[in-house]
Design a protein around this motif. Sequence first.
Motif, PDB file in Angstrom:
ATOM      1  N   THR A  89       0.812  -1.223   0.000  1.00 10.31           N
ATOM      2  CA  THR A  89       0.000   0.000   0.000  1.00 10.31           C
ATOM      3  C   THR A  89       0.840   1.266   0.000  1.00 10.31           C
ATOM      4  OG1 THR A  89      -0.120  -0.029   2.421  1.00 10.31           O
ATOM      5  CG2 THR A  89      -1.882  -1.153   1.215  1.00 10.31           C
ATOM      6  N   ALA A  90       2.135   1.135  -0.283  1.00 12.24           N
ATOM      7  CA  ALA A  90       3.029   2.312  -0.323  1.00 12.24           C
ATOM      8  C   ALA A  90       3.024   3.048   1.015  1.00 12.24           C
ATOM      9  CB  ALA A  90       2.637   3.244  -1.458  1.00 12.24           C
ATOM     10  N   ASP A  91       3.302   2.289   2.091  1.00 12.58           N
ATOM     11  CA  ASP A  91       3.449   2.861   3.438  1.00 12.58           C
ATOM     12  C   ASP A  91       2.159   3.492   3.962  1.00 12.58           C
ATOM     13  OD1 ASP A  91       6.055   2.055   3.293  1.00 12.58           O
ATOM     14  OD2 ASP A  91       6.853   4.045   2.839  1.00 12.58           O
ATOM     15  N   ALA A  92       1.023   2.860   3.709  1.00 15.05           N
ATOM     16  CA  ALA A  92      -0.254   3.343   4.238  1.00 15.05           C
ATOM     17  C   ALA A  92      -0.492   2.712   5.609  1.00 15.05           C
ATOM     18  CB  ALA A  92      -1.387   3.005   3.279  1.00 15.05           C
ATOM     19  N   TYR A  93      -0.261   3.488   6.668  1.00 15.71           N
ATOM     20  CA  TYR A  93      -0.440   2.965   8.014  1.00 15.71           C
ATOM     21  C   TYR A  93      -1.908   2.621   8.298  1.00 15.71           C
ATOM     22  CZ  TYR A  93       4.333   4.458   9.035  1.00 15.71           C
ATOM     23  OH  TYR A  93       5.702   4.605   9.029  1.00 15.71           O
ATOM     24  N   ASP A  94      -2.838   3.341   7.670  1.00 13.68           N
ATOM     25  CA  ASP A  94      -4.252   3.057   7.883  1.00 13.68           C
ATOM     26  C   ASP A  94      -4.604   1.627   7.489  1.00 13.68           C
ATOM     27  OD1 ASP A  94      -4.533   5.600   8.738  1.00 13.68           O
ATOM     28  OD2 ASP A  94      -5.686   6.337   7.020  1.00 13.68           O
ATOM     29  N   ALA A  95      -3.993   1.127   6.426  1.00 13.44           N
ATOM     30  CA  ALA A  95      -4.262  -0.248   5.993  1.00 13.44           C
ATOM     31  C   ALA A  95      -3.794  -1.247   7.047  1.00 13.44           C
ATOM     32  CB  ALA A  95      -3.576  -0.516   4.657  1.00 13.44           C
ATOM     33  N   VAL A  96      -2.674  -0.956   7.693  1.00 14.69           N
ATOM     34  CA  VAL A  96      -2.190  -1.820   8.775  1.00 14.69           C
ATOM     35  C   VAL A  96      -3.214  -1.881   9.896  1.00 14.69           C
ATOM     36  CG1 VAL A  96      -0.394  -2.120  10.528  1.00 14.69           C
ATOM     37  CG2 VAL A  96       0.226  -1.393   8.212  1.00 14.69           C
ATOM     38  N   PHE A  97      -3.785  -0.734  10.261  1.00 10.66           N
ATOM     39  CA  PHE A  97      -4.746  -0.687  11.351  1.00 10.66           C
ATOM     40  C   PHE A  97      -6.030  -1.459  11.001  1.00 10.66           C
ATOM     41  CE2 PHE A  97      -2.748   3.703  12.258  1.00 10.66           C
ATOM     42  CZ  PHE A  97      -1.667   3.091  12.887  1.00 10.66           C
ATOM     43  N   VAL A  98      -6.471  -1.387   9.751  1.00  5.84           N
ATOM     44  CA  VAL A  98      -7.688  -2.098   9.335  1.00  5.84           C
ATOM     45  C   VAL A  98      -7.482  -3.614   9.401  1.00  5.84           C
ATOM     46  CG1 VAL A  98      -9.202  -2.595   7.387  1.00  5.84           C
ATOM     47  CG2 VAL A  98      -8.570  -0.230   7.895  1.00  5.84           C
ATOM     48  N   VAL A  99      -6.380  -4.096   8.849  1.00  9.04           N
ATOM     49  CA  VAL A  99      -6.106  -5.536   8.877  1.00  9.04           C
ATOM     50  C   VAL A  99      -5.933  -6.008  10.317  1.00  9.04           C
ATOM     51  CG1 VAL A  99      -4.507  -7.336   8.142  1.00  9.04           C
ATOM     52  CG2 VAL A  99      -5.087  -5.478   6.571  1.00  9.04           C
ATOM     53  N   SER A 100      -5.260  -5.204  11.133  1.00 11.26           N
ATOM     54  CA  SER A 100      -5.062  -5.562  12.540  1.00 11.26           C
ATOM     55  C   SER A 100      -6.403  -5.707  13.256  1.00 11.26           C
ATOM     56  CB  SER A 100      -4.207  -4.495  13.223  1.00 11.26           C
ATOM     57  OG  SER A 100      -4.103  -4.744  14.607  1.00 11.26           O
ATOM     58  N   PHE A 101      -7.341  -4.818  12.986  1.00 10.84           N
ATOM     59  CA  PHE A 101      -8.667  -4.895  13.606  1.00 10.84           C
ATOM     60  C   PHE A 101      -9.377  -6.195  13.229  1.00 10.84           C
ATOM     61  CE2 PHE A 101     -13.249  -4.053  12.755  1.00 10.84           C
ATOM     62  CZ  PHE A 101     -13.679  -4.035  14.079  1.00 10.84           C
ATOM     63  N   ALA A 102      -9.343  -6.560  11.969  1.00 11.71           N
ATOM     64  CA  ALA A 102     -10.012  -7.781  11.519  1.00 11.71           C
ATOM     65  C   ALA A 102      -9.411  -9.025  12.170  1.00 11.71           C
ATOM     66  CB  ALA A 102      -9.941  -7.883   9.994  1.00 11.71           C
ATOM     67  N   VAL A 103      -8.092  -9.070  12.253  1.00  9.97           N
ATOM     68  CA  VAL A 103      -7.428 -10.227  12.858  1.00  9.97           C
ATOM     69  C   VAL A 103      -7.730 -10.284  14.359  1.00  9.97           C
ATOM     70  CG1 VAL A 103      -5.200 -11.317  13.309  1.00  9.97           C
ATOM     71  CG2 VAL A 103      -5.639 -10.232  11.100  1.00  9.97           C
ATOM     72  N   GLY A 104      -7.783  -9.119  15.015  1.00 10.68           N
ATOM     73  CA  GLY A 104      -8.107  -9.091  16.437  1.00 10.68           C
ATOM     74  C   GLY A 104      -9.486  -9.653  16.727  1.00 10.68           C
ATOM     75  N   LEU A 105     -10.469  -9.349  15.883  1.00  6.62           N
ATOM     76  CA  LEU A 105     -11.809  -9.913  16.062  1.00  6.62           C
ATOM     77  C   LEU A 105     -11.794 -11.434  15.894  1.00  6.62           C
ATOM     78  CD1 LEU A 105     -14.241  -7.412  14.280  1.00  6.62           C
ATOM     79  CD2 LEU A 105     -13.799  -7.703  16.722  1.00  6.62           C
ATOM     80  N   LEU A 106     -10.948 -11.932  14.985  1.00  8.47           N
ATOM     81  CA  LEU A 106     -10.831 -13.380  14.817  1.00  8.47           C
ATOM     82  C   LEU A 106     -10.336 -14.035  16.109  1.00  8.47           C
ATOM     83  CD1 LEU A 106     -10.872 -15.920  13.062  1.00  8.47           C
ATOM     84  CD2 LEU A 106      -8.573 -15.323  12.271  1.00  8.47           C
ATOM     85  N   GLY A 107      -9.392 -13.382  16.809  1.00  2.19           N
ATOM     86  CA  GLY A 107      -8.906 -13.918  18.073  1.00  2.19           C
ATOM     87  C   GLY A 107     -10.010 -14.023  19.113  1.00  2.19           C
ATOM     88  N   VAL A 108     -10.882 -13.019  19.182  1.00  6.30           N
ATOM     89  CA  VAL A 108     -12.013 -13.073  20.117  1.00  6.30           C
ATOM     90  C   VAL A 108     -12.928 -14.252  19.771  1.00  6.30           C
ATOM     91  CG1 VAL A 108     -14.028 -11.824  20.994  1.00  6.30           C
ATOM     92  CG2 VAL A 108     -11.910 -10.585  20.502  1.00  6.30           C
ATOM     93  N   LEU A 109     -13.162 -14.481  18.491  1.00  2.00           N
ATOM     94  CA  LEU A 109     -14.011 -15.594  18.061  1.00  2.00           C
ATOM     95  C   LEU A 109     -13.410 -16.938  18.461  1.00  2.00           C
ATOM     96  CD1 LEU A 109     -16.518 -16.494  16.476  1.00  2.00           C
ATOM     97  CD2 LEU A 109     -15.109 -16.489  14.403  1.00  2.00           C
ATOM     98  N   VAL A 110     -12.106 -17.091  18.308  1.00  2.00           N
ATOM     99  CA  VAL A 110     -11.445 -18.340  18.720  1.00  2.00           C
ATOM    100  C   VAL A 110     -11.605 -18.556  20.223  1.00  2.00           C
ATOM    101  CG1 VAL A 110      -9.204 -19.508  18.906  1.00  2.00           C
ATOM    102  CG2 VAL A 110      -9.790 -18.269  16.815  1.00  2.00           C
ATOM    103  N   LEU A 111     -11.490 -17.503  21.019  1.00  2.00           N
ATOM    104  CA  LEU A 111     -11.673 -17.613  22.468  1.00  2.00           C
ATOM    105  C   LEU A 111     -13.072 -18.118  22.805  1.00  2.00           C
ATOM    106  CD1 LEU A 111     -10.452 -16.823  25.356  1.00  2.00           C
ATOM    107  CD2 LEU A 111     -11.831 -14.759  25.110  1.00  2.00           C
TER     108      LEU A 111
END
Length: 419
Positions: free
Chosen positions: A180-202
Amino acid sequence: MYLATTGRRPDAPPRPAGVGGRVPGTVIALGAVSLVTDVSSEMVTAVLPLYLVLGLGLSPLQFGFLDGLFNGATALVRLLGGRLADRGGGRHRTVAGVGYLLSALSRLGLLLAGGAAGGIAAALTADRLGKGVRTAPRDALISLSAPPEALGRAFGVHRAMDTTGAMLGPLVAFVVLWATADAYDAVFVVSFAVGLLGVLVLVLFVPAGAAVPAVPAVVPKPARTKPARGRGGALRDPVFRRVVTAAALLGAATIGDSFVYLLLQRGLDLPPVLFPLLPLGAAACYLLLAVPAGRIADRTGRRVPFLCGHGALLAAYLTLMLAPGWPAAVLTLVLLGVFYAATDGVLMALAGPVLPPEGRAGGLAVLQTGQALARLVGAAGFGAAWTWWGPRPALAVSALALAAALAAAWRILPGREVA
């Protein structure tokens, strides 16, 4: 009294399933949750120092204060999380789940904050609060799911899975930034989605019932007959109080991983896009050594491995200060991985059997709070020293402080491990 031994008594009853063999299912499930969650959190952690210092222009003093604040300001929340988890007997998963969800939502806060310092601070605080809420209940679940003689291995397996996520997180951040050419916002979006997956596994795989010791029939009875209760009850135990004191002294003499990576980046003159890869060296070493370190601690006692791990951290500071260049950078990262492998889970395994089952989450929260507050002092102090004197003198002072703390901890930590 429970003293870690290298074997079993000849007259000991046969071990139930999970003792000395496979790791309990609850530990594996919690390890999977931590793996997924760490992919999410380390994506942000890997880019955050660069984002704040190079992107937003914070000084080392400002960054040190924020880093220490967000790691230490969770003190009351850690204590609250521990107390809530202990009440009712079956709230460990629920309280931990709230913490995991709060951390996941904090990624949205970073996305919405843009470059506003107040919004960033609020999002980071939410992330740290989430970690503070979940850590003690999670570690209490691990401690109550495995027998005392196998706690080092159980925590080692969990930390190894956790570290797998810590390794994958920076890689995912690197890929996202590259794509994404150093787009920090994209990092935050992907991080949010993965974090929700962790809650689901719990929710799906971690048992909701009350945690109970896995094999109470073979656990030696505690020497005390009246477990400490009430506010500050865990600290009334002299053995536990010594563990907390030693951990706090050593924590106050650490400078924080973010500073280590910033120093390496400056010394090696790495381009910003490669910065998220620096933690991989320490994470790889941690992953390889977490389970062996836990096994060694179970067999030989947990005090010496814990102190040797801090000795490795001291060697990392000296290497970082005295020998610039790639060989020194690789050695620093290896020593940092050794430090975490020999201390993180080992400290919980050392302290867990001291505490009664009905107060274990609260007691571990007290220990983690003391360590977090001490690290706040260490991070803020190093940031101030770097700003005023420069990085090398600041490292020298930190190394001296850690050496003194090691000497004190050697005298303070109990030589025997109590269950």
